[in-house]
Design a protein around this motif. Structure first.
Motif, PDB file in Angstrom:
ATOM      1  N   LYS A  17       3.628  -4.988   4.220  1.00 40.90           N
ATOM      2  CA  LYS A  17       4.327  -3.746   3.884  1.00 40.90           C
ATOM      3  C   LYS A  17       5.482  -3.996   2.914  1.00 40.90           C
ATOM      4  O   LYS A  17       5.651  -3.237   1.952  1.00 40.90           O
ATOM      5  CB  LYS A  17       4.825  -3.071   5.160  1.00 40.90           C
ATOM      6  N   PRO A  18       6.316  -5.040   3.141  1.00 39.08           N
ATOM      7  CA  PRO A  18       7.372  -5.305   2.151  1.00 39.08           C
ATOM      8  C   PRO A  18       6.828  -5.619   0.761  1.00 39.08           C
ATOM      9  O   PRO A  18       7.456  -5.246  -0.244  1.00 39.08           O
ATOM     10  CB  PRO A  18       8.103  -6.521   2.746  1.00 39.08           C
ATOM     11  N   ALA A  19       5.669  -6.293   0.689  1.00 40.83           N
ATOM     12  CA  ALA A  19       5.088  -6.576  -0.625  1.00 40.83           C
ATOM     13  C   ALA A  19       4.714  -5.280  -1.336  1.00 40.83           C
ATOM     14  O   ALA A  19       4.924  -5.132  -2.547  1.00 40.83           O
ATOM     15  CB  ALA A  19       3.854  -7.468  -0.474  1.00 40.83           C
ATOM     16  N   TRP A  20       4.176  -4.327  -0.574  1.00 41.52           N
ATOM     17  CA  TRP A  20       3.851  -3.021  -1.146  1.00 41.52           C
ATOM     18  C   TRP A  20       5.120  -2.294  -1.590  1.00 41.52           C
ATOM     19  O   TRP A  20       5.148  -1.635  -2.630  1.00 41.52           O
ATOM     20  CB  TRP A  20       3.093  -2.172  -0.129  1.00 41.52           C
ATOM     21  N   MET A  21       6.184  -2.417  -0.800  1.00 37.02           N
ATOM     22  CA  MET A  21       7.427  -1.726  -1.138  1.00 37.02           C
ATOM     23  C   MET A  21       8.071  -2.334  -2.377  1.00 37.02           C
ATOM     24  O   MET A  21       8.615  -1.608  -3.228  1.00 37.02           O
ATOM     25  CB  MET A  21       8.399  -1.795   0.051  1.00 37.02           C
ATOM     26  N   ALA A  23       6.471  -3.634  -4.769  1.00 37.65           N
ATOM     27  CA  ALA A  23       5.662  -3.132  -5.879  1.00 37.65           C
ATOM     28  C   ALA A  23       6.050  -1.700  -6.237  1.00 37.65           C
ATOM     29  O   ALA A  23       6.113  -1.335  -7.415  1.00 37.65           O
ATOM     30  CB  ALA A  23       4.181  -3.211  -5.524  1.00 37.65           C
ATOM     31  N   LEU A  24       6.320  -0.875  -5.212  1.00 35.74           N
ATOM     32  CA  LEU A  24       6.724   0.507  -5.472  1.00 35.74           C
ATOM     33  C   LEU A  24       8.055   0.565  -6.221  1.00 35.74           C
ATOM     34  O   LEU A  24       8.229   1.357  -7.161  1.00 35.74           O
ATOM     35  CB  LEU A  24       6.832   1.269  -4.150  1.00 35.74           C
ATOM     36  N   ILE A  25       8.982  -0.290  -5.820  1.00 38.43           N
ATOM     37  CA  ILE A  25      10.284  -0.338  -6.501  1.00 38.43           C
ATOM     38  C   ILE A  25      10.111  -0.801  -7.938  1.00 38.43           C
ATOM     39  O   ILE A  25      10.748  -0.277  -8.866  1.00 38.43           O
ATOM     40  CB  ILE A  25      11.240  -1.260  -5.716  1.00 38.43           C
ATOM     41  N   MET A  26       9.238  -1.776  -8.144  1.00 39.65           N
ATOM     42  CA  MET A  26       8.955  -2.227  -9.504  1.00 39.65           C
ATOM     43  C   MET A  26       8.344  -1.100 -10.325  1.00 39.65           C
ATOM     44  O   MET A  26       8.667  -0.932 -11.510  1.00 39.65           O
ATOM     45  CB  MET A  26       8.015  -3.433  -9.464  1.00 39.65           C
ATOM     46  N   PHE A 143       1.897 -11.432  -5.998  1.00 40.01           N
ATOM     47  CA  PHE A 143       2.389 -11.475  -7.374  1.00 40.01           C
ATOM     48  C   PHE A 143       1.577 -10.527  -8.259  1.00 40.01           C
ATOM     49  O   PHE A 143       2.127  -9.843  -9.124  1.00 40.01           O
ATOM     50  CB  PHE A 143       2.316 -12.902  -7.928  1.00 40.01           C
ATOM     51  N   SER A 144       0.276 -10.484  -8.044  1.00 42.29           N
ATOM     52  CA  SER A 144      -0.577  -9.608  -8.835  1.00 42.29           C
ATOM     53  C   SER A 144      -0.277  -8.137  -8.552  1.00 42.29           C
ATOM     54  O   SER A 144      -0.278  -7.308  -9.464  1.00 42.29           O
ATOM     55  CB  SER A 144      -2.058  -9.901  -8.559  1.00 42.29           C
ATOM     56  N   LEU A 145      -0.050  -7.802  -7.277  1.00 39.05           N
ATOM     57  CA  LEU A 145       0.298  -6.426  -6.927  1.00 39.05           C
ATOM     58  C   LEU A 145       1.596  -6.014  -7.609  1.00 39.05           C
ATOM     59  O   LEU A 145       1.708  -4.898  -8.138  1.00 39.05           O
ATOM     60  CB  LEU A 145       0.449  -6.300  -5.410  1.00 39.05           C
TER      61      LEU A 145
END
Length: 402
Positions: A17-21, A23-26, A143-145
């Motif tokens: 979930k943090p990885a998705w978040m 990505a959203l911030i990016m 990293f790709s996400l």
């Protein structure tokens, strides 16, 4: 169709979930990426700088990026990635606003230097954060996400920037400031009480030889230094995308800001659509070195075909090849770097990796604009193709040793 959908969905499995978040911030932050892609055109068309002054100012972005990459890596290990990321996102707001008021080469150089110092300090901290919230098995996907989100944002930013530039270039700076603030707010709200992954069960055990080799500073890691230099060579070629390529579109093909924005937006959309499944396939079917080498060769091919006669179809095909290059090369460069680093040295190693890209931000516009000015764009594209071949050979020799 079902098999393709299954492949696409499977490429996202294992992401936290943090990885998705992150990505959203990016995505939020990069959706306002309007200034840098149009900075060269802004200086030549609105401020009436010559091409050499334009290249000099763009090189100052690289100087700040070099210092920022080192500073970001050092501060990430000392202060922590949360504080660095939040500070950088918030500091960008006033800098973008001030930048819109600078109109001579000297003051704009100082402003661009300051901007890049802040934005590039963010990068190593962000990379460490991605690794901190990911398992070793999913780190390349994470990293790709993150890059996929960045490129989706990059497909939105230039298109919106091309529209706003038709009215006033000042709106580019204000738009970037707004999205930086929005990204900073979202980042703070989600990560202010969240800690990184400290579960030692997910960390692969290192042998004594691993520790003795990898605990040293990246500046004393000879093999990694060679890898970093090769990443810099690749980036010198790739970053023509951000400086000389828009100038080429404008001067050689007489495209409008809107048309240029659409091509740049197309590049972000292609990477957004294809990166996760292609990285998933490459991770299973290709070695890390093969992916990086193939990506490097495609980079040279994308620029070399610009010497052929043609208009929009040729430009879009060239950009498609450059997108494939980015997808195959850059995520695996980050993976090699993170796996080379030991605990406590991740910030330093990611800072070194960012440094290679930042140094290219100096050399790419400085060399690219001068070669184009003295010898023409065709010589620039041919030289770029030759350099990528040399770089691919270097990757073939060094990556397997890492």
């Amino acid at each position: 169709m079902k098999a393709l959908l299954h492949l696409y969905l499977n490429s996202y499995r294992g992401l936290t979930k943090p990885a998705w978040m992150l990505a959203l911030i990016m995505l939020i932050n990069r959706s306002g990426a309007m200034v840098i892609p149009f900075l060269g055109i802004y200086m030549t068309q609105s401020l009436h700088f010559n091409i050499k002054d334009t290249g000099t100012v763009l090189s100052c972005f690289g100087v700040g990026a070099v210092l920022g990459s080192w500073l970001g890596g050092w501060l990430s290990d000392k202060v922590g990635h949360f504080t660095i990321q939040l500070s950088c996102l918030l500091l960008c707001i006033p800098v973008f606003c001030i930048l819109s008021e600078l109109t001579n080469p000297l003051s704009l150089s100082v402003g661009v230097f300051t901007l890049s110092l802040i934005t590039e300090t963010f990068r190593p901290a962000n990379s460490v954060s991605i690794a901190s919230y990911s398992s070793p098995e999913s780190i390349t996907k994470a990293f790709s996400l993150n890059r996929m989100a960045m490129n989706l944002g990059f497909s939105i930013g230039p298109a919106l920037g091309g529209f706003l530039a038709a009215f006033s270039y000042h709106w580019l700076f204000y738009g970037n400031a707004i999205t930086s603030g929005a990204a900073g707010f979202a980042f703070y709200m989600f990560f202010r009480k969240r800690r990184g992954n400290t579960d030692k069960k997910n960390v692969p055990k290192k042998t004594d030889a691993d520790v003795s080799i990898r605990s040293i500073s990246p500046w004393r890691d000879g093999k990694f230094l060679v890898f970093t230099i090769l990443c810099c060579f690749y980036s010198i070629c790739f970053f023509q995308l951000l400086n000389t390529l828009p100038l080429f579109y404008r001067e050689a093909h007489h495209l409008s800001e809107w048309d240029i924005g659409l091509i740049l937006a197309y590049s972000g959309l292609v990477v957004f659509s294809l990166e996760m499944p292609l990285v998933h396939i490459a991770a299973k079917r290709l070695s890390t070195s093969a992916s990086i080498i193939l990506g490097t060769v495609l980079c040279g091919a994308s620029f070399s075909i610009l010497t052929f006669p043609g208009h929009l179809p040729l430009l879009y095909f060239s950009m498609f090849l450059l997108c494939l290059s980015e997808i195959l090369a850059m995520p695996f460069m980050a993976t090699v770097t993170m796996k080379r680093a030991s605990e406590g040295r991740q910030g330093a190693y990611m800072g070194m990796n960012s440094l290679s890209f930042s140094a290219a931000h100096i050399l790419s516009p400085f060399l690219g604009t001068r070669i184009a000015d003295h010898f023409g764009f065709n010589i620039l594209w041919i030289s770029t193709g030759i350099l990528t071949i040399i770089t691919a050979l270097g990757f073939w020799m060094i990556v397997k040793k890492l």
